[in-house]
Scaffold this motif. Structure first.
Motif, mmCIF file in Angstrom:
data_model
loop_
_atom_site.group_PDB
_atom_site.id
_atom_site.type_symbol
_atom_site.label_atom_id
_atom_site.label_comp_id
_atom_site.label_asym_id
_atom_site.label_seq_id
_atom_site.Cartn_x
_atom_site.Cartn_y
_atom_site.Cartn_z
ATOM 1 N N PRO A 230 5.882 11.634 14.939
ATOM 2 C CA PRO A 230 5.742 11.090 13.585
ATOM 3 C C PRO A 230 6.995 10.349 13.137
ATOM 4 N N LEU A 231 6.794 9.202 12.521
ATOM 5 C CA LEU A 231 7.855 8.421 11.894
ATOM 6 C C LEU A 231 7.473 8.308 10.424
ATOM 7 N N VAL A 232 8.336 8.813 9.552
ATOM 8 C CA VAL A 232 8.083 8.743 8.112
ATOM 9 C C VAL A 232 9.070 7.754 7.518
ATOM 10 N N PHE A 233 8.523 6.738 6.822
ATOM 11 C CA PHE A 233 9.344 5.679 6.250
ATOM 12 C C PHE A 233 9.411 5.811 4.730
ATOM 13 N N LEU B 296 10.856 11.545 12.796
ATOM 14 C CA LEU B 296 11.901 10.537 12.789
ATOM 15 C C LEU B 296 11.909 9.990 11.367
ATOM 16 N N GLY B 297 12.974 10.211 10.648
ATOM 17 C CA GLY B 297 13.078 9.742 9.270
ATOM 18 C C GLY B 297 13.687 8.356 9.242
ATOM 19 N N VAL B 298 12.978 7.412 8.644
ATOM 20 C CA VAL B 298 13.453 6.037 8.529
ATOM 21 C C VAL B 298 13.426 5.664 7.062
ATOM 22 N N GLY B 299 14.476 5.019 6.602
ATOM 23 C CA GLY B 299 14.501 4.624 5.204
ATOM 24 C C GLY B 299 15.324 3.385 4.973
ATOM 25 N N HIS B 300 14.931 2.639 3.940
ATOM 26 C CA HIS B 300 15.649 1.435 3.532
ATOM 27 C C HIS B 300 16.311 1.702 2.185
ATOM 28 N N SER B 301 17.603 1.485 2.111
ATOM 29 C CA SER B 301 18.367 1.590 0.879
ATOM 30 C C SER B 301 18.201 2.983 0.251
ATOM 31 N N LEU B 302 17.606 3.069 -0.933
ATOM 32 C CA LEU B 302 17.409 4.386 -1.561
ATOM 33 C C LEU B 302 16.651 5.320 -0.625
ATOM 34 N N GLY B 303 15.624 4.816 0.044
ATOM 35 C CA GLY B 303 14.854 5.649 0.970
ATOM 36 C C GLY B 303 15.712 6.196 2.099
ATOM 37 N N VAL C 56 3.166 6.235 12.487
ATOM 38 C CA VAL C 56 3.905 5.707 11.338
ATOM 39 C C VAL C 56 3.227 6.142 10.039
ATOM 40 N N GLN C 57 4.016 6.765 9.174
ATOM 41 C CA GLN C 57 3.546 7.216 7.868
ATOM 42 C C GLN C 57 4.444 6.607 6.804
ATOM 43 N N LEU C 58 3.858 5.864 5.892
ATOM 44 C CA LEU C 58 4.608 5.220 4.815
ATOM 45 C C LEU C 58 4.548 6.058 3.553
ATOM 46 N N ILE C 59 5.669 6.237 2.918
ATOM 47 C CA ILE C 59 5.695 6.838 1.582
ATOM 48 C C ILE C 59 5.513 5.676 0.616
ATOM 49 N N ASP C 60 4.422 5.666 -0.118
ATOM 50 C CA ASP C 60 4.155 4.518 -0.972
ATOM 51 C C ASP C 60 4.981 4.539 -2.250
ATOM 52 N N GLY D 127 12.103 0.017 -5.971
ATOM 53 C CA GLY D 127 11.392 -1.152 -6.446
ATOM 54 C C GLY D 127 10.454 -1.792 -5.440
ATOM 55 N N PHE D 128 10.364 -1.251 -4.230
ATOM 56 C CA PHE D 128 9.483 -1.801 -3.200
ATOM 57 C C PHE D 128 8.543 -0.696 -2.721
ATOM 58 N N PRO D 129 7.243 -0.825 -2.920
ATOM 59 C CA PRO D 129 6.336 0.220 -2.419
ATOM 60 C C PRO D 129 6.341 0.245 -0.900
ATOM 61 N N GLY D 130 6.057 1.401 -0.347
ATOM 62 C CA GLY D 130 6.045 1.555 1.102
ATOM 63 C C GLY D 130 5.133 0.565 1.798
ATOM 64 N N SER D 131 4.024 0.227 1.169
ATOM 65 C CA SER D 131 3.064 -0.687 1.794
ATOM 66 C C SER D 131 3.645 -2.082 2.017
ATOM 67 N N SER D 132 4.703 -2.455 1.300
ATOM 68 C CA SER D 132 5.293 -3.783 1.498
ATOM 69 C C SER D 132 6.038 -3.884 2.834
ATOM 70 N N TYR D 133 6.202 -2.778 3.529
ATOM 71 C CA TYR D 133 6.899 -2.754 4.816
ATOM 72 C C TYR D 133 5.939 -2.704 6.012
ATOM 73 N N ARG D 134 4.641 -2.788 5.762
ATOM 74 C CA ARG D 134 3.652 -2.652 6.838
ATOM 75 C C ARG D 134 3.917 -3.586 8.016
ATOM 76 N N SER D 135 4.162 -4.864 7.760
ATOM 77 C CA SER D 135 4.349 -5.803 8.869
ATOM 78 C C SER D 135 5.636 -5.507 9.640
ATOM 79 N N LEU D 136 6.664 -5.030 8.980
ATOM 80 C CA LEU D 136 7.903 -4.657 9.652
ATOM 81 C C LEU D 136 7.688 -3.474 10.593
ATOM 82 N N LEU D 137 6.896 -2.502 10.145
ATOM 83 C CA LEU D 137 6.716 -1.263 10.895
ATOM 84 C C LEU D 137 5.543 -1.289 11.863
ATOM 85 N N ALA D 138 4.655 -2.266 11.737
ATOM 86 C CA ALA D 138 3.451 -2.318 12.577
ATOM 87 C C ALA D 138 3.742 -2.244 14.078
#
Length: 100
Positions: free
Chosen positions: A7-10, A71-78, A34-38, A15-26
């Motif tokens: 499992p990879l949790v993003f 596997l914990g993945v996060g952008h900025s605050l995440g 891959v599991q997105l936190i929305d 200010g950016f919902p998790g779904s906005s990263y779909r193409s990056l993580l696909a």
């Protein structure tokens, strides 16, 4: 018999919902579950507070599976929240990837 994907949790940036990263993580979906936190920081039980402690609690109690390490993945605050959660409960993580 096929081995399951780890499992990879993003966790998203502020200010950016998790779904906005779909193409990056696909492309990672071939190797990871891959599991997105929305949304983080909107749960009434975990209001935003100083030093993000409540958001770390939200991440640990509502967004990370209880079944095993991720596997914990996060952008900025995440990424900050993932790092703080891993410091608090390292057994719940296979590793971290922090993006800025």
């Amino acid at each position: 018999m096929t081995a399951s994907r780890p499992p990879l949790v993003f966790a998203h940036a502020n200010g950016f919902p998790g779904s906005s990263y779909r193409s990056l993580l696909a492309p990672l979906a071939e190797h990871f579950d891959v599991q997105l936190i929305d949304r983080v920081g909107h749960h009434p039980q975990y209001p935003v507070n100083r030093n993000w402690a409540n958001l770390v609690d939200e991440l640990l109690h509502h967004h990370l599976p209880q079944s095993g390490p991720v596997l914990g993945v996060g952008h900025s605050l995440g990424g900050t929240l993932m790092m703080m959660a891993a410091l608090r409960e390292p057994q719940r993580f296979l590793g971290l990837v922090i993006l800025d």
